[in-house]
Write an enzyme that holds these catalytic residues in place. Structure first.
Site, PDB file in Angstrom:
ATOM      1  CG  ASN A  88     100.625  63.012  63.145  1.00  0.00           C
ATOM      2  OD1 ASN A  88      99.925  62.751  62.171  1.00  0.00           O
ATOM      3  ND2 ASN A  88     101.674  62.256  63.489  1.00  0.00           N
ATOM      4  CG  PHE A 108      98.798  59.347  54.625  1.00  0.00           C
ATOM      5  CD1 PHE A 108      99.756  59.486  55.617  1.00  0.00           C
ATOM      6  CD2 PHE A 108      98.526  58.065  54.147  1.00  0.00           C
ATOM      7  CE1 PHE A 108     100.442  58.381  56.114  1.00  0.00           C
ATOM      8  CE2 PHE A 108      99.202  56.958  54.637  1.00  0.00           C
ATOM      9  CZ  PHE A 108     100.151  57.114  55.626  1.00  0.00           C
ATOM     10  CB  SER A 136     100.436  56.235  59.088  1.00  0.00           C
ATOM     11  OG  SER A 136      99.592  57.216  59.644  1.00  0.00           O
ATOM     12  CG  ASN A 189      97.175  59.320  62.254  1.00  0.00           C
ATOM     13  OD1 ASN A 189      96.616  59.066  63.317  1.00  0.00           O
ATOM     14  ND2 ASN A 189      98.374  59.869  62.200  1.00  0.00           N
ATOM     15  CB  THR A 190      95.418  55.692  56.571  1.00  0.00           C
ATOM     16  OG1 THR A 190      95.940  56.981  56.245  1.00  0.00           O
ATOM     17  CG2 THR A 190      94.601  55.164  55.413  1.00  0.00           C
ATOM     18  CE  LYS A 242     108.526  56.233  59.602  1.00  0.00           C
ATOM     19  NZ  LYS A 242     108.506  57.698  59.364  1.00  0.00           N
ATOM     20  CG  ASN A 277     104.976  55.747  61.177  1.00  0.00           C
ATOM     21  OD1 ASN A 277     104.782  56.868  61.639  1.00  0.00           O
ATOM     22  ND2 ASN A 277     104.628  55.416  59.943  1.00  0.00           N
TER      23      ASN A 277
END
Length: 350
Positions: A116, A120, A181, A183-184, A215, A244
């Site tokens: 993915n 967010f 994450s 993805n940011t 996390k 994560n």
């Protein structure tokens, strides 16, 4: 039955479209309190042996839903009714944001994995707080996972996290700072101890009496994992969630950008768990997530030092009865091995 439906029907449709449909169906279920309560009576963990106390919170069972599924905190009651011992919502940001462009969610059935790069996507902390404020039809332990708003500069990241913490802490059983994450842009840079220390200290102050966890990513070098563990313990955090998603593509036939979850993450997640338990298991609660598919995985994580275990990708491949089957099997295994409670198992092979 579910596997047949997944293989023959669901897998033929866009992954995110199926996810949104699932969320809508769960919300519809949440609008039918008698049905939700009936499901809770049938599926929720009830065995005394499954009960766990961690950082002052009572969990009916050790197996919960990881963040990433219920991003907007709209399905807590129906998810709890399916048998999860806790539901972690989010990741939620201080300000609403659409996330990354689609397509951004990809199944890898042959690897029992998902990639993915959602980014967010959520309606913001204030909207999530309004949903969490509602009286739920069934009891549920709720964790709230918070992250940085994409348009907020790294220099203002602390203020952004603090805004979310102050807004959401009153409605959370525990809070999680997500700095892991992929993805940011720039988010994982916040895991460096010199940058993480002021962030966690400020969020802990904003959270008040709500337990705070952090996390971390599986891609951190071992020495950085040790440093984060020492930092978390030194600041008096409640625990660490490990891990994560990963940016590694070892063992999978895909080059799609984003975070990889599921079976390929299993070995590294277990390694990180064992390391954390060795370094700080007596000072921090460890929540293990990553590659958890079945009862054997949950059992192995408990033995290795996890007090709580989470899953997400397994729900996609195993279906809605997945948490019920795991908790039922865990209660039976505890009885078979002569253990009175989950606590008797935690860390036995660490």
């Amino acid at each position: 039955m579910y596997r047949l439906v997944f293989t023959q029907v669901l897998s033929r449709f866009d992954a995110e479209a199926v996810h949104h449909l699932t969320i809508r169906l769960l919300r519809l279920l949440g609008m039918l309190p008698p049905v939700t309560r009936l499901l809770h009576r049938l599926l929720a963990p009830r065995a005394e042996s499954l009960r766990v106390q961690a950082f002052g919170v009572h969990f009916p069972g050790p197996f919960g839903l990881a963040a990433g599924f219920d991003k907007d905190a709209g399905c807590v009651a129906p998810l709890a009714a399916l048998g999860f011992g806790h539901v972690e919502v989010g990741t939620i940001t201080a300000h609403a944001q659409p996330g990354n462009p689609r397509p951004r969610l990809f199944r890898l059935p042959e690897s029992r994995a998902i990639i993915n790069r959602m980014g967010f996507n959520n309606s913001g902390a204030a909207a999530a707080a309004r949903r969490l404020r509602r009286v739920r039809s069934v009891p549920a332990v709720v964790g709230v996972n918070i992250g940085k708003t994409k348009v907020v500069s790294e220099a203002d990241a602390v203020r952004d996290y603090v805004t979310s913490a102050r807004t959401l802490a009153p409605f959370a059983d525990y809070l999680v700072v997500n700095v892991s994450s992929p993805n940011t842009p720039g988010l994982r840079d916040l895991q460096a101890v010199d940058r993480l220390r002021p962030l966690l200290a400020a969020v802990k102050d904003a959270a008040g009496r709500t337990p705070l966890l952090v996390k971390i990513a599986p891609d951190l070098p071992d020495e950085e994992i040790d440093a984060v563990a020492e930092l978390a313990a030194g600041l008096g955090l409640a625990g660490i969630i490990a891990t994560n998603t990963t940016i590694s593509r070892a063992g999978v036939a895909s080059t799609e950008a984003g975070g990889l979850s599921g079976r390929p993450l299993k070995a590294r997640s277990l390694e990180v768990l064992r390391r954390l338990h060795q370094k700080a298991g007596d000072r921090l609660t460890i929540v293990s997530v990553g590659g958890v598919e079945d009862l054997d995985d949950v059992w192995e994580r408990l033995l290795a030092g996890a007090t709580l275990v989470q899953g997400y990708t397994g729900l996609i491949y195993e279906g809605p009865l997945w948490p019920y089957r795991i908790h039922r099997g865990l209660a039976r295994r505890l009885r078979r091995h002569g253990y009175a409670s989950v606590r008797d198992v935690v860390g036995r092979t660490a």
